[in-house]
Scaffold this motif. Structure first.
Motif, PDB file in Angstrom:
ATOM      1  N   CYS A  89       0.481  -1.115   0.062  1.00  0.00           N
ATOM      2  CA  CYS A  89      -0.511   0.369   0.332  1.00  0.00           C
ATOM      3  C   CYS A  89       0.897   1.195   0.040  1.00  0.00           C
ATOM      4  CB  CYS A  89      -1.236   0.146   0.841  1.00  0.00           C
ATOM      5  SG  CYS A  89      -1.653  -0.840   1.713  1.00  0.00           S
ATOM      6  N   LEU A  90       0.387   2.422  -0.524  1.00  0.00           N
ATOM      7  CA  LEU A  90       0.632   3.515  -0.187  1.00  0.00           C
ATOM      8  C   LEU A  90       0.950   3.792   0.929  1.00  0.00           C
ATOM      9  CD1 LEU A  90       0.215   3.666  -3.615  1.00  0.00           C
ATOM     10  CD2 LEU A  90       1.230   5.658  -3.393  1.00  0.00           C
ATOM     11  N   THR A  91       1.498   4.994   1.870  1.00  0.00           N
ATOM     12  CA  THR A  91       1.071   5.638   3.043  1.00  0.00           C
ATOM     13  C   THR A  91       0.693   7.103   2.848  1.00  0.00           C
ATOM     14  OG1 THR A  91       3.528   5.320   3.611  1.00  0.00           O
ATOM     15  CG2 THR A  91       2.167   4.169   4.611  1.00  0.00           C
ATOM     16  N   ALA A  92       0.359   7.316   3.694  1.00  0.00           N
ATOM     17  CA  ALA A  92       0.322   9.411   3.623  1.00  0.00           C
ATOM     18  C   ALA A  92      -0.134   9.639   5.378  1.00  0.00           C
ATOM     19  CB  ALA A  92      -1.213   9.582   2.737  1.00  0.00           C
ATOM     20  N   ILE A  93       0.645  10.890   5.196  1.00  0.00           N
ATOM     21  CA  ILE A  93       0.593  11.354   6.820  1.00  0.00           C
ATOM     22  C   ILE A  93      -0.333  12.886   6.575  1.00  0.00           C
ATOM     23  CG2 ILE A  93       1.075  13.099   8.534  1.00  0.00           C
ATOM     24  CD1 ILE A  93       1.926  10.291   8.719  1.00  0.00           C
ATOM     25  N   ASP A  94      -1.968  12.273   7.404  1.00  0.00           N
ATOM     26  CA  ASP A  94      -3.499  13.349   7.130  1.00  0.00           C
ATOM     27  C   ASP A  94      -2.930  14.497   8.390  1.00  0.00           C
ATOM     28  OD1 ASP A  94      -5.439  14.144   6.122  1.00  0.00           O
ATOM     29  OD2 ASP A  94      -6.786  13.114   7.338  1.00  0.00           O
ATOM     30  N   ASP A  95      -3.647  15.704   7.600  1.00  0.00           N
ATOM     31  CA  ASP A  95      -3.698  17.097   8.925  1.00  0.00           C
ATOM     32  C   ASP A  95      -2.431  17.832   8.563  1.00  0.00           C
ATOM     33  OD1 ASP A  95      -6.343  16.604   8.457  1.00  0.00           O
ATOM     34  OD2 ASP A  95      -6.451  15.361  10.929  1.00  0.00           O
ATOM     35  N   PHE A  96      -1.174  17.308   8.451  1.00  0.00           N
ATOM     36  CA  PHE A  96      -0.123  17.813   8.295  1.00  0.00           C
ATOM     37  C   PHE A  96      -0.522  19.856   8.439  1.00  0.00           C
ATOM     38  CE2 PHE A  96       3.902  19.885   7.416  1.00  0.00           C
ATOM     39  CZ  PHE A  96       4.810  19.332   7.684  1.00  0.00           C
ATOM     40  N   GLY A  97      -0.155  19.856   9.723  1.00  0.00           N
ATOM     41  CA  GLY A  97       0.026  21.506   9.409  1.00  0.00           C
ATOM     42  C   GLY A  97      -1.099  21.477  10.499  1.00  0.00           C
ATOM     43  N   ALA A  98      -2.142  21.058  11.041  1.00  0.00           N
ATOM     44  CA  ALA A  98      -2.928  21.099  12.193  1.00  0.00           C
ATOM     45  C   ALA A  98      -2.449  21.499  13.446  1.00  0.00           C
ATOM     46  CB  ALA A  98      -3.708  20.458  12.066  1.00  0.00           C
ATOM     47  N   GLY A  99      -1.727  21.580  14.184  1.00  0.00           N
ATOM     48  CA  GLY A  99      -1.059  21.862  15.136  1.00  0.00           C
ATOM     49  C   GLY A  99      -0.491  21.353  16.120  1.00  0.00           C
ATOM     50  N   HIS A 100       0.325  19.723  15.473  1.00  0.00           N
ATOM     51  CA  HIS A 100       0.646  19.011  16.199  1.00  0.00           C
ATOM     52  C   HIS A 100       2.298  18.611  15.259  1.00  0.00           C
ATOM     53  CE1 HIS A 100      -1.134  18.867  19.790  1.00  0.00           C
ATOM     54  NE2 HIS A 100      -2.369  17.998  19.049  1.00  0.00           N
ATOM     55  N   SER A 101       2.410  19.421  13.977  1.00  0.00           N
ATOM     56  CA  SER A 101       2.843  19.041  12.463  1.00  0.00           C
ATOM     57  C   SER A 101       4.650  19.266  12.873  1.00  0.00           C
ATOM     58  CB  SER A 101       2.735  19.766  11.298  1.00  0.00           C
ATOM     59  OG  SER A 101       1.233  19.253  11.357  1.00  0.00           O
ATOM     60  N   ASN A 102       5.131  18.213  12.602  1.00  0.00           N
ATOM     61  CA  ASN A 102       6.900  18.440  12.685  1.00  0.00           C
ATOM     62  C   ASN A 102       7.699  17.282  11.467  1.00  0.00           C
ATOM     63  OD1 ASN A 102       7.423  15.370  14.194  1.00  0.00           O
ATOM     64  ND2 ASN A 102       6.019  16.666  15.482  1.00  0.00           N
ATOM     65  N   PHE A 103       9.177  18.052  11.142  1.00  0.00           N
ATOM     66  CA  PHE A 103       8.731  17.198   9.975  1.00  0.00           C
ATOM     67  C   PHE A 103       9.520  15.403   9.973  1.00  0.00           C
ATOM     68  CE2 PHE A 103       8.391  21.236   7.612  1.00  0.00           C
ATOM     69  CZ  PHE A 103       7.692  20.793   6.215  1.00  0.00           C
ATOM     70  N   GLU A 104      10.128  16.054  11.352  1.00  0.00           N
ATOM     71  CA  GLU A 104      10.821  15.023  12.017  1.00  0.00           C
ATOM     72  C   GLU A 104       9.793  13.463  12.379  1.00  0.00           C
ATOM     73  OE1 GLU A 104      12.896  12.796  16.881  1.00  0.00           O
ATOM     74  OE2 GLU A 104      11.516  14.794  15.922  1.00  0.00           O
ATOM     75  N   ARG A 105       8.510  13.776  11.861  1.00  0.00           N
ATOM     76  CA  ARG A 105       7.921  12.562  11.702  1.00  0.00           C
ATOM     77  C   ARG A 105       7.768  12.164  10.006  1.00  0.00           C
ATOM     78  NH1 ARG A 105       2.344  12.013  14.713  1.00  0.00           N
ATOM     79  NH2 ARG A 105       3.965  11.795  16.743  1.00  0.00           N
ATOM     80  N   ILE A 106       7.563  12.999   9.176  1.00  0.00           N
ATOM     81  CA  ILE A 106       7.987  12.921   7.554  1.00  0.00           C
ATOM     82  C   ILE A 106       9.397  12.257   7.769  1.00  0.00           C
ATOM     83  CG2 ILE A 106       7.666  13.784   5.411  1.00  0.00           C
ATOM     84  CD1 ILE A 106       6.019  14.422   7.452  1.00  0.00           C
ATOM     85  N   TRP A 107      10.713  12.423   7.995  1.00  0.00           N
ATOM     86  CA  TRP A 107      11.759  11.955   8.095  1.00  0.00           C
ATOM     87  C   TRP A 107      11.253  10.626   8.541  1.00  0.00           C
ATOM     88  CZ3 TRP A 107      14.157  16.647  10.544  1.00  0.00           C
ATOM     89  CH2 TRP A 107      14.002  18.353   9.938  1.00  0.00           C
ATOM     90  N   ASN A 108      11.074  10.035   9.864  1.00  0.00           N
ATOM     91  CA  ASN A 108      10.964   8.895  10.736  1.00  0.00           C
ATOM     92  C   ASN A 108       9.850   7.421   9.398  1.00  0.00           C
ATOM     93  OD1 ASN A 108      12.913   9.462  12.189  1.00  0.00           O
ATOM     94  ND2 ASN A 108      11.084  10.654  13.688  1.00  0.00           N
TER      95      ASN A 108
END
Length: 432
Positions: A169-188
């Motif tokens: 499957c493909l994966t997506a992070i939802d609601d990026f930019g809504a209060g708790h966002s950080n690029f560390e999660r994108i990198w991890n």
């Protein structure tokens, strides 16, 4: 069948959930605590392809009187982690069953994963893999959306994302930019797609600075290897902002609302993307482009200053014509190694408005500007006037646009640079 779930059955399998689904004409519905659950789909568009590339599956619940029940109230019915896991899996089972028989046999199905399921559920039972086998929907057509929020178990989240990726499957992070966002999660997590929360878009609609930030976030996500989807697009102006931001995909009421009438989706009428993009192109042509407009406006004065410098005129005299423009902040001279040769000449307007808080940054004698792209371009192509997009000037922490040109004086390559206040650019260009 009752939907109550004993604690020891905290991981309901496909066979346990199957009796909760029934046929209703050409679609499937599910029973949960006296409610009828149905699938609604909202199309997701690729701006470049000018067509639908996927659909987000949304749950719709109805009581015995066929009155709509808010999704928030539906999920409040799950009083335990076990019940929440059951409801989450039931919704995914329902959506995939409906989408498997949907006329679209190419595009993605976006599915949400409950944050509580991510933090408490186990993937060891391979429920989702079994579900895909039963329904026949290929995993590469699934995009699993995980809500961007803090979690006490980052390893569990990473395992969850890895599980879906290993399934294909493909994966997506939802609601990026809504209060708790950080690029560390994108990198991890290395998601394939990042869905930007609509709050970024609403702010960009109201604030030009927020629009620049939105464009920067999109650029950073692209550099991280993620495709970007902007949701919540509701107006024509927001669609224009989406195009300008460089996002890959868009979703929202402007393009189409969610629909549970799946059999009617063949005849859906979507927003005319050809017309939308033509409108954007038309706006872009009339929007003053600093690369072309500033070059036209300042080129004569800039080349005159360069000619005077080449003939040995003092810098004060050579740059006086440039510094007379109210939009010009400063002029400075740099050698072929990127090191500033003399003190910066600051315009009278800028001198009057200098912010004392940034006084430690004002003196730039012997400063090294080689890492600036506009300088490297001027060194590589002498005689050509270069102009940047707006950027943050380090000498005063304000947005500026820089003009630069390399020239030879006594066989030495120098570069004349001129900073223009970004907020004064429009004023300058209106004089054209």
């Amino acid at each position: 069948m009752s939907s109550s779930l004993p604690h020891e059955l905290a991981a309901p399998d496909v066979d346990l959930l199957s009796p909760m689904l029934t046929r209703d004409g050409d679609t499937w519905i599910a029973d949960y605590q006296g409610l009828k659950l149905k699938t609604a789909l909202q199309p997701i568009f690729s701006l470049s392809h000018k067509r639908v590339v996927g659909y987000e599956a949304l749950i719709r619940a109805f009581d015995p009187d066929n009155a709509s029940v808010l999704p928030l109230h539906l999920f409040e019915l799950a009083a335990s982690d076990a019940e929440n896991l059951l409801l989450d899996r039931l919704c995914r089972y329902l959506h995939i069953s409906n989408y498997s028989s949907f006329h679209d046999q190419l595009n993605w199905l976006f599915l949400n994963v409950s944050p509580r399921v991510v933090s408490t559920g186990s993937q060891a039972d391979s429920f989702f893999g079994e579900l895909l086998k039963k329904t026949g929907l290929p995993p590469h057509r699934i995009v699993m959306e995980i809500v961007e929020q803090p979690t006490d178990d980052a390893e569990k989240l990473r395992e969850t994302v890895s599980y879906y990726q290993q399934l294909g499957c493909l994966t997506a992070i939802d609601d990026f930019g809504a209060g708790h966002s950080n690029f560390e999660r994108i990198w991890n997590l290395s998601p394939d797609i990042v869905k930007l929360d609509r709050t970024l878009l609403t702010r960009a609609t109201e604030d030009h600075k927020a629009r620049q930030i939105l464009n920067g976030i999109v650029a950073l996500l692209h550099q991280s290897g993620c495709l970007v989807l902007l949701e919540g697009v509701e107006t024509h102006d927001q669609a224009m902002i989406s195009i300008d931001a460089g996002v890959d995909f868009v979703q929202g009421f402007y393009f189409h609302r969610p629909s549970i009438l799946l059999d009617q989706m063949r005849s859906w009428e979507f927003a005319d993307l050809d017309r939308l993009l033509d409108d954007y192109k038309s706006r872009s042509r009339v929007t003053l482009d600093p690369t072309e407009q500033l070059t036209s406006f300042f080129e004569n004065d800039f080349r005159r200053a360069v000619d005077d410098l080449r003939q040995g005129e003092p810098m004060n005299d050579a740059c006086s014509g440039l510094l007379d423009h109210q939009s010009v902040s400063r002029c400075y001279l740099v050698d072929e190694n990127g090191v500033q040769i003399r003190d910066t000449l600051v315009s009278d307007t800028t001198t009057r408005n200098l912010d004392p808080r940034f006084r430690p940054l004002e003196s730039t004698t012997s400063a090294d500007w080689y890492r600036q792209q506009y300088l490297r371009q001027a060194i590589a192509r002498p005689g050509t006037l270069h102009v940047t997009a707006p950027y943050l000037c380090i000498t005063g922490a304000y947005m500026c646009v820089t003009l630069s040109m390399g020239y030879y004086e006594d066989d030495r390559l120098n570069v004349l640079c001129c900073d223009i206040l970004a907020n004064a650019v429009d004023t300058a260009l209106k004089k054209l």
